[in-house]
Design a protein around this motif. Sequence first.
Motif, PDB file in Angstrom:
ATOM      1  N   ALA A   1       0.842  -1.193   0.000  1.00  0.00           N
ATOM      2  CA  ALA A   1       0.000   0.000   0.000  1.00  0.00           C
ATOM      3  C   ALA A   1       0.880   1.247   0.000  1.00  0.00           C
ATOM      4  CB  ALA A   1      -0.912  -0.003   1.223  1.00  0.00           C
ATOM      5  N   PRO A   2       0.516   2.271  -0.760  1.00  0.00           N
ATOM      6  CA  PRO A   2       1.376   3.448  -0.857  1.00  0.00           C
ATOM      7  C   PRO A   2       1.410   4.270   0.433  1.00  0.00           C
ATOM      8  CG  PRO A   2      -0.647   3.771  -2.105  1.00  0.00           C
ATOM      9  CD  PRO A   2      -0.644   2.343  -1.664  1.00  0.00           C
ATOM     10  N   LEU A   3       2.557   4.835   0.696  1.00  0.00           N
ATOM     11  CA  LEU A   3       2.772   5.765   1.798  1.00  0.00           C
ATOM     12  C   LEU A   3       3.454   6.992   1.216  1.00  0.00           C
ATOM     13  CD1 LEU A   3       2.900   6.582   4.821  1.00  0.00           C
ATOM     14  CD2 LEU A   3       5.101   5.372   4.938  1.00  0.00           C
ATOM     15  N   VAL A   4       2.763   8.116   1.177  1.00  0.00           N
ATOM     16  CA  VAL A   4       3.324   9.350   0.652  1.00  0.00           C
ATOM     17  C   VAL A   4       4.228   9.966   1.708  1.00  0.00           C
ATOM     18  CG1 VAL A   4       2.772  11.687  -0.139  1.00  0.00           C
ATOM     19  CG2 VAL A   4       1.398   9.738  -0.915  1.00  0.00           C
ATOM     20  N   VAL A   5       5.447  10.341   1.302  1.00  0.00           N
ATOM     21  CA  VAL A   5       6.459  10.823   2.243  1.00  0.00           C
ATOM     22  C   VAL A   5       6.884  12.233   1.850  1.00  0.00           C
ATOM     23  CG1 VAL A   5       8.722  10.379   3.265  1.00  0.00           C
ATOM     24  CG2 VAL A   5       7.263   8.456   2.580  1.00  0.00           C
ATOM     25  N   LEU A   6       6.808  13.155   2.824  1.00  0.00           N
ATOM     26  CA  LEU A   6       7.204  14.543   2.614  1.00  0.00           C
ATOM     27  C   LEU A   6       8.528  14.803   3.319  1.00  0.00           C
ATOM     28  CD1 LEU A   6       3.778  16.336   3.250  1.00  0.00           C
ATOM     29  CD2 LEU A   6       4.681  15.360   1.120  1.00  0.00           C
ATOM     30  N   PRO A   7       9.553  15.257   2.595  1.00  0.00           N
ATOM     31  CA  PRO A   7      10.859  15.476   3.200  1.00  0.00           C
ATOM     32  C   PRO A   7      10.926  16.770   3.997  1.00  0.00           C
ATOM     33  CG  PRO A   7      10.920  16.069   0.893  1.00  0.00           C
ATOM     34  CD  PRO A   7       9.542  15.512   1.146  1.00  0.00           C
ATOM     35  N   GLY A   8      11.966  16.866   4.809  1.00  0.00           N
ATOM     36  CA  GLY A   8      12.204  18.075   5.594  1.00  0.00           C
ATOM     37  C   GLY A   8      13.254  18.952   4.950  1.00  0.00           C
TER      38      GLY A   8
ATOM     39  N   ARG B   1      16.041  12.195  -1.371  1.00  0.00           N
ATOM     40  CA  ARG B   1      16.956  11.044  -1.352  1.00  0.00           C
ATOM     41  C   ARG B   1      17.568  10.808   0.028  1.00  0.00           C
ATOM     42  NH1 ARG B   1      20.071  14.866  -4.374  1.00  0.00           N
ATOM     43  NH2 ARG B   1      19.087  14.079  -6.264  1.00  0.00           N
ATOM     44  N   TYR B   2      17.643  11.838   0.884  1.00  0.00           N
ATOM     45  CA  TYR B   2      18.235  11.641   2.214  1.00  0.00           C
ATOM     46  C   TYR B   2      17.407  10.682   3.065  1.00  0.00           C
ATOM     47  CZ  TYR B   2      14.864  14.467   4.888  1.00  0.00           C
ATOM     48  OH  TYR B   2      13.730  14.933   5.523  1.00  0.00           O
ATOM     49  N   LEU B   3      16.161  10.476   2.696  1.00  0.00           N
ATOM     50  CA  LEU B   3      15.286   9.587   3.455  1.00  0.00           C
ATOM     51  C   LEU B   3      15.579   8.113   3.188  1.00  0.00           C
ATOM     52  CD1 LEU B   3      12.095  11.674   2.736  1.00  0.00           C
ATOM     53  CD2 LEU B   3      13.067  11.348   5.022  1.00  0.00           C
ATOM     54  N   GLY B   4      16.288   7.823   2.083  1.00  0.00           N
ATOM     55  CA  GLY B   4      16.587   6.436   1.746  1.00  0.00           C
ATOM     56  C   GLY B   4      15.316   5.613   1.641  1.00  0.00           C
TER      57      GLY B   4
ATOM     58  N   ALA C   1      26.207   7.686   9.729  1.00  0.00           N
ATOM     59  CA  ALA C   1      25.776   9.051  10.007  1.00  0.00           C
ATOM     60  C   ALA C   1      26.667  10.064   9.288  1.00  0.00           C
ATOM     61  CB  ALA C   1      25.777   9.304  11.499  1.00  0.00           C
ATOM     62  N   GLU C   2      27.967   9.831   9.306  1.00  0.00           N
ATOM     63  CA  GLU C   2      28.891  10.738   8.623  1.00  0.00           C
ATOM     64  C   GLU C   2      28.598  10.797   7.133  1.00  0.00           C
ATOM     65  OE1 GLU C   2      33.084  10.676   9.579  1.00  0.00           O
ATOM     66  OE2 GLU C   2      32.675   9.471  11.354  1.00  0.00           O
ATOM     67  N   GLU C   3      28.366   9.655   6.526  1.00  0.00           N
ATOM     68  CA  GLU C   3      28.069   9.625   5.093  1.00  0.00           C
ATOM     69  C   GLU C   3      26.739  10.302   4.789  1.00  0.00           C
ATOM     70  OE1 GLU C   3      28.309   5.501   4.166  1.00  0.00           O
ATOM     71  OE2 GLU C   3      30.514   5.457   4.161  1.00  0.00           O
ATOM     72  N   HIS C   4      25.755  10.076   5.633  1.00  0.00           N
ATOM     73  CA  HIS C   4      24.445  10.700   5.459  1.00  0.00           C
ATOM     74  C   HIS C   4      24.574  12.217   5.516  1.00  0.00           C
ATOM     75  CE1 HIS C   4      20.361  11.995   6.803  1.00  0.00           C
ATOM     76  NE2 HIS C   4      19.982  11.085   5.939  1.00  0.00           N
ATOM     77  N   HIS C   5      25.322  12.719   6.482  1.00  0.00           N
ATOM     78  CA  HIS C   5      25.499  14.159   6.624  1.00  0.00           C
ATOM     79  C   HIS C   5      26.269  14.743   5.443  1.00  0.00           C
ATOM     80  CE1 HIS C   5      27.655  17.788   8.122  1.00  0.00           C
ATOM     81  NE2 HIS C   5      26.429  18.087   8.479  1.00  0.00           N
ATOM     82  N   ALA C   6      27.294  14.022   4.983  1.00  0.00           N
ATOM     83  CA  ALA C   6      28.123  14.529   3.892  1.00  0.00           C
ATOM     84  C   ALA C   6      27.335  14.747   2.612  1.00  0.00           C
ATOM     85  CB  ALA C   6      29.290  13.578   3.647  1.00  0.00           C
ATOM     86  N   ARG C   7      26.296  13.953   2.393  1.00  0.00           N
ATOM     87  CA  ARG C   7      25.494  14.086   1.173  1.00  0.00           C
ATOM     88  C   ARG C   7      24.552  15.287   1.222  1.00  0.00           C
ATOM     89  NH1 ARG C   7      25.158   8.378   1.926  1.00  0.00           N
ATOM     90  NH2 ARG C   7      23.090   8.600   2.868  1.00  0.00           N
TER      91      ARG C   7
END
Length: 293
Positions: A21-28, A35-38, A181-187
Motif C-alpha cells: 500500500a502506498p505511503l506518501v512521504v514529505l521530506p524536511g 533522497r536523504y530519506l533512503g 551518520a557521517e556519510e548521510h550528513h556529507a550528502r
Amino acid sequence: MSTFTAPDGTRLACHLKGEGAPLVVLPGGPMQASRYLGDLGGLAAHRRLVLLDLRGTGDSAVPVDPATYRCDRLVGDVEALRVHLGLERMDLLAHSAGGSLAMLYAARYPERVRRLVLVTANPWALGTAATPEDRLAAALLRKDEPWFPAAFPAFEAWLSGAPDYDPAIAPFFYGRWDQAAEEHHARGDEEFNDAAADVYGSAGAYDPPATRAALTRLPAPVLVLAGELDGAPRPELARHTADVFPHAEFTVQPGAAHYPWLDDPEWFVRRVSAFLDGSGAPALSTAESPGPR
C-alpha cells in the motif's frame, strides 16, 4: 521515478520504493531532496514509499514563481500528488520541516488523510518552535560522547547566531555518530535548495490559530514520533504537537535524534508499520506512551 504536474504547471517528481500500500512521504530540510530519506530504515519492505521531491529540489523542476516555495502554497502540490496516484485517501508520513507541510495539508484536506505520521516534526505551522534552550538541553545529554568536547563550542556559537553552519555540530543530529551518520550528513550539501528554504516559512506561510482549530477536528489517527536525544523538537515539544490532534499516539524512540530511521532502523520500522497497519503499539520501551488518547 514518476512525474506529474502541479496546479501552476511545474513538473514535479516522486520516487517509488518498495511494494504494498502506498505511503506518501514529505521530506524536511526545509526544501531538501527526498533522497536523504533512503528507504526509511527498511520501511519500504512493508509499504510502497512515494517520496516527493518538493518543487526546486531533487528531480522536480524549478517553478517560475519563487514565492510558490512558501509552505502553505506547497499544499497544492501534495494534493496534486494524491490525485496523480488515484488515491481517495492516503497515508502520509512527514519528517522534520515537512511536518508543518503535512499539518497544513491535513487542515485543508482532512477527508483525504487516512493516517498521518509526524517524525521529529517541527511544529512551525502550530506557532511553536524549538528554542535555543531546547537545543542546548538536548546537546548536553551527549556530554559523555567522545566527539562532544570538540563539537560543543561550535554548537554554542551556532545557537548564538554564527553566520555559517559548522559541520562540526553534525553529531548532535544523530543518535549514533558512526560511519553511516557521517556519510548521510556529507550528502546533505548536494540536496538542499537554500534559496527555497528561505521562502518556505516566510511571512504568510502559517496561520497557527486556524491550523490548530482545523486539526482538533481531524478524523484520521496520527502518530507523533520524537527522538529521545533530539533538540528540535525535544520530546516535550513533540508531545504538545500530539495534544492538538483528537486521535493521536505519541512515542519517543530511545537513543534516537533527528533521523530515527538511521539510529535504530528496526525499532523505527516496527513502530511505524504497526501504526500504519492499525495493529496498535507493540511493546517497545518504557519511553513509549500508553497509546491513543
